[in-house]
Design an enzyme around this catalytic site. Sequence first.
Site, PDB file in Angstrom:
ATOM      1  CG  ASP A 131     -12.603  17.460 -60.370  1.00 19.38           C
ATOM      2  OD1 ASP A 131     -12.647  18.702 -60.258  1.00 19.38           O
ATOM      3  OD2 ASP A 131     -11.573  16.860 -60.699  1.00 19.38           O
ATOM      4  CG  ASP A 157      -1.281  10.426 -58.481  1.00 21.74           C
ATOM      5  OD1 ASP A 157      -1.702  11.291 -59.285  1.00 21.74           O
ATOM      6  OD2 ASP A 157      -1.955  10.014 -57.521  1.00 21.74           O
ATOM      7  CG  HIS A 166      -4.807  12.579 -60.098  1.00 23.45           C
ATOM      8  ND1 HIS A 166      -3.903  12.785 -59.082  1.00 23.45           N
ATOM      9  CD2 HIS A 166      -5.497  13.743 -60.197  1.00 23.45           C
ATOM     10  CE1 HIS A 166      -4.040  13.999 -58.593  1.00 23.45           C
ATOM     11  NE2 HIS A 166      -5.005  14.605 -59.255  1.00 23.45           N
ATOM     12  CD  GLU A 183      -6.665  10.126 -56.774  1.00 30.01           C
ATOM     13  OE1 GLU A 183      -5.573  10.255 -57.343  1.00 30.01           O
ATOM     14  OE2 GLU A 183      -7.040  10.890 -55.876  1.00 30.01           O
TER      15      GLU A 183
END
Length: 268
Positions: free
Chosen positions: A72, A141, A143, A148
């Site tokens: 990314d 979380d 991801h 996400e």
Amino acid sequence: MRVIIKNDYSDCSLWAANYVAYKIKAFHPTPKKPFILGLPTGSTPLGMYAELIKMYQAGKLSFENVVTFNMDEYIGLPPDHPQSYHHFMHENFFKHINIPQANIHMLNGMTKDYALECQNYEETIKRYGKIHLFIGGVGADGHIAFNEPGSSLSSRTRVKTLTNDTIKANSRFFENDEDKVPTTALTVGVGTIMDAEEVMILATGAAKARALHHAVEGSINHMWPVSILQMHQHGIIVCDEAATNELKADTVRYFKEIENQALKGIKK
């Protein structure tokens, strides 16, 4: 799924680096048949990168015939920005090894055409055939890359808006100022990662314990993207003891026993 449980971060980093080196050497890469490696950024892989650099400097590993694709990049940060992932990879890995510049592939966060940039990235991967080993970290979380919670589990490289939790977590790289953290990024998709021949996720520290629980013991759920690793034929999670805090004792014992038996077989 393999779950490798090591004592601490240092042991995880060393194991992961040794595994990467093993896969590259076993592949016997050449200019016409390079080894294709997917790479992450963030604090978790830094120890692995440091160990790989040591191997290269000791003459034990070459990256001359390795091609890389990073996961990314922030939108709006030029490559020379101190917090861009281009800069991160150059400073923490690429400038210390013998990988040719032409073999390094990263998304361009300064592009004027996001859709075309993402399409070209996917097509470039396809031209090489496939990524042989895709390495990633995982957020608290769940991801992976910038996919996400709520991301499609068949998603491809695209633009993603970052959650408040991710922005808060990444603010430590931006002088702890959340207003300085970009709110969007270009990221490979969950489907892109899952297309790889093998996927290795690094999860260290107590903050990753809940994500690890969902990855290993939970159901496959787009609210915990890392859980998709359960569907990969060759998925590996490398974690430390602290990250197993929310796993059942029987689960931890099972995976430790499996790896101990494998180690005994290798020694024999």
